[in-house]
Design a protein around this motif. Structure first.
Motif, short mmCIF file in Angstrom:
data_model
loop_
_atom_site.label_atom_id
_atom_site.label_comp_id
_atom_site.label_asym_id
_atom_site.label_seq_id
_atom_site.Cartn_x
_atom_site.Cartn_y
_atom_site.Cartn_z
N SER A 62 -60.58 -4.08 25.45
CA SER A 62 -61.61 -4.53 26.39
C SER A 62 -61.63 -3.72 27.68
O SER A 62 -62.41 -4.04 28.60
CB SER A 62 -61.39 -6.01 26.74
N ALA A 63 -60.80 -2.70 27.79
CA ALA A 63 -60.70 -1.91 29.02
C ALA A 63 -61.55 -0.65 28.93
O ALA A 63 -61.92 -0.18 27.84
CB ALA A 63 -59.25 -1.54 29.30
N ASP A 64 -61.85 -0.08 30.09
CA ASP A 64 -62.56 1.19 30.19
C ASP A 64 -61.69 2.27 30.83
O ASP A 64 -61.87 3.46 30.54
CB ASP A 64 -63.82 1.01 31.04
N TRP A 83 -66.82 -3.72 38.92
CA TRP A 83 -65.52 -3.58 38.26
C TRP A 83 -64.71 -4.88 38.35
O TRP A 83 -64.94 -5.71 39.22
CB TRP A 83 -64.71 -2.43 38.85
N ARG A 84 -63.77 -4.99 37.44
CA ARG A 84 -62.71 -6.00 37.49
C ARG A 84 -61.43 -5.33 37.03
O ARG A 84 -61.48 -4.23 36.45
CB ARG A 84 -63.02 -7.21 36.61
N GLY A 96 -64.74 -2.07 25.30
CA GLY A 96 -64.92 -1.88 26.73
C GLY A 96 -65.18 -3.18 27.47
O GLY A 96 -65.17 -4.27 26.90
N GLY A 97 -65.43 -3.05 28.75
CA GLY A 97 -65.56 -4.22 29.62
C GLY A 97 -66.95 -4.79 29.75
O GLY A 97 -67.14 -5.80 30.44
N LEU A 118 -56.33 -6.38 25.47
CA LEU A 118 -56.65 -5.85 26.79
C LEU A 118 -57.11 -4.39 26.70
O LEU A 118 -58.08 -4.00 27.36
CB LEU A 118 -55.42 -5.95 27.70
N THR A 159 -57.18 -5.82 35.49
CA THR A 159 -56.06 -6.60 34.98
C THR A 159 -54.79 -5.79 35.24
O THR A 159 -54.72 -4.61 34.89
CB THR A 159 -56.18 -6.87 33.47
N ARG A 194 -69.18 -5.09 33.61
CA ARG A 194 -68.24 -4.74 34.68
C ARG A 194 -67.15 -3.86 34.10
O ARG A 194 -66.47 -4.22 33.13
CB ARG A 194 -67.65 -6.00 35.31
N LEU A 250 -57.44 -1.28 33.84
CA LEU A 250 -56.25 -1.91 33.28
C LEU A 250 -54.98 -1.18 33.70
O LEU A 250 -54.92 0.06 33.67
CB LEU A 250 -56.34 -1.92 31.75
N HIS A 253 -63.79 -2.39 33.30
CA HIS A 253 -62.48 -3.05 33.28
C HIS A 253 -61.39 -2.01 33.51
O HIS A 253 -61.18 -1.12 32.70
CB HIS A 253 -62.29 -3.76 31.93
#
Length: 365
Positions: A262-264, A219-220, A184-185, A259, A222, A188, A192, A190
């Motif tokens: 590392s994403a949520d 949040w962020r 996960g992120g 990616l 990609t 923050r 995607l 994430h």
């Protein structure tokens, strides 16, 4: 494990796919995964070969790849080593190439399976009496089986080619279980997106939704993929998102895996799809999914159960869904866990390889 009667010779299958299962397009990734899974299982009674019909290079080279594939068909048939042909099919150039392959298969009395995966085939194959529409209908009605990715595509093919209706099989796309653990992120959330950057995938609407979420600090995002990357970067800067949204351009398999790990949240607000690989890959890692109910997406993304569905082009609904998931970790976890379970039960490569093998065996009977 799928098995045939090993007292007879193995069933020889030739798979027609754009780059022979080695490219980065969605169907090549599926076929590459299928080949790996068949090798892992050591499936008895099947000998499967893969061939490129378009090639990985410039489109101008595609006639040479197609010609080579047709010659390969002739050679294998002459040697008694071609029992079933598996034809992956999308719109435009893919169909023009596959019409020739299917025509030769019928001439040589080779049973073939059509595998429809094109997102825009409804618009491409028109309901009229044009020469192209009639040729496509003949191709489908001459197939031993047609594999589609969901109920909406089954209904579509049955309506366009009624004599093929009783030979249509639903086999959703599948992916391997992820090699990287999902982390996960962190602090923050994430968000995607993976896919071709442009209008069909709903990237402009995604940009507008993210712009409306700027008041949230947690949040962020990609947005990864080829296409109109520079235009998207310029738009992100215009919307004040340059420091929140990363647009790396095309990303290879290893980076895609990183990616996703590392994403949520996986978001795909498309206007047209068949059954996108990015959603299945997200489910394999237990991500919460936000998508539009296009193509066969709603077969696997059940609103409120295995993800959230929003109307096509609806920026307000997209903003609301993403905001809910950013702010509610328990909702993310619940949707992600249900998506992960669905993947293991129905969208993993092990049952996929078994299902495809059964279609091949049935086609050869």
């Amino acid at each position: 494990m799928l098995q045939r009667n090993t007292q007879t010779k193995p069933l020889d299958v030739l798979v027609a796919t754009p780059s022979g299962g080695t490219g980065q397009g969605g169907i090549d990734r599926v076929m590459g995964g299928l080949r790996t899974e068949l090798e892992r299982q050591g499936t008895a009674g099947l000998k499967v070969r893969f061939g490129a019909t378009r090639g990985p290079g410039h489109i101008a080279l595609s006639p040479f790849y197609l010609g080579g594939f047709l010659l390969r068909m002739l050679g294998l048939k002459a040697m008694g080593r071609l029992d079933v042909l598996h034809i992956n099919l999308a719109s435009a150039g893919s169909t023009y190439r596959k019409l020739q392959i299917a025509r030769l298969a019928r001439l040589l009395s080779i049973p073939y399976v059509l595998h429809l995966h094109g997102a825009e085939y409804r618009e491409f194959w028109k309901d009229d009496q044009s020469r192209l529409s009639r040729d496509i209908r003949t191709m489908f009605e001459g197939a031993a089986h047609t594999m589609v990715l969901g109920q909406v595509w089954r209904d579509f093919v049955a309506a366009r080619a009624p004599r093929a209706a009783d030979r249509i099989v639903i086999v959703p796309n599948a992916t391997a279980q992820p090699a990287l653990p999902h982390v996960g992120g962190g602090e923050r959330v994430h968000i995607l997106f993976l896919g071709r950057i442009g209008d069909r995938k709903g990237v402009p609407q995604l940009g507008d939704a993210l712009a409306r979420m700027q008041h949230l600090d947690s949040w962020r995002a990609t947005i990864g993929g080829d296409g109109h990357v520079e235009a998207a970067r310029s738009k992100a800067a215009e919307l004040g998102l340059a420091d929140r949204v990363d647009l790396p351009g095309w990303v290879g398999p290893q980076r895609v895996a990183e990616l996703i790990a590392s994403a949520d949240i996986m978001v795909l607000p498309s206007f047209a799809e068949n059954l996108p690989m990015s959603i299945i890959e997200a489910m394999a890692s237990g991500l919460a999914v936000v998508a539009t109910p296009v193509g066969a997406v709603s077969d696997i993304v059940i609103d409120g159960e295995t993800g959230l569905l929003v109307p096509v082009g609806d920026v307000d609904a997209l903003t609301t869904a993403l905001t809910r998931l950013v702010e509610d970790k328990s909702l993310r976890d619940r949707l992600g866990a249900a998506a992960l379970q669905l993947h293991r039960e129905k969208l993993d490569l092990t049952p996929y390889a078994r299902a495809v093998g059964e279609v091949w065996i049935s086609a050869a009977r």
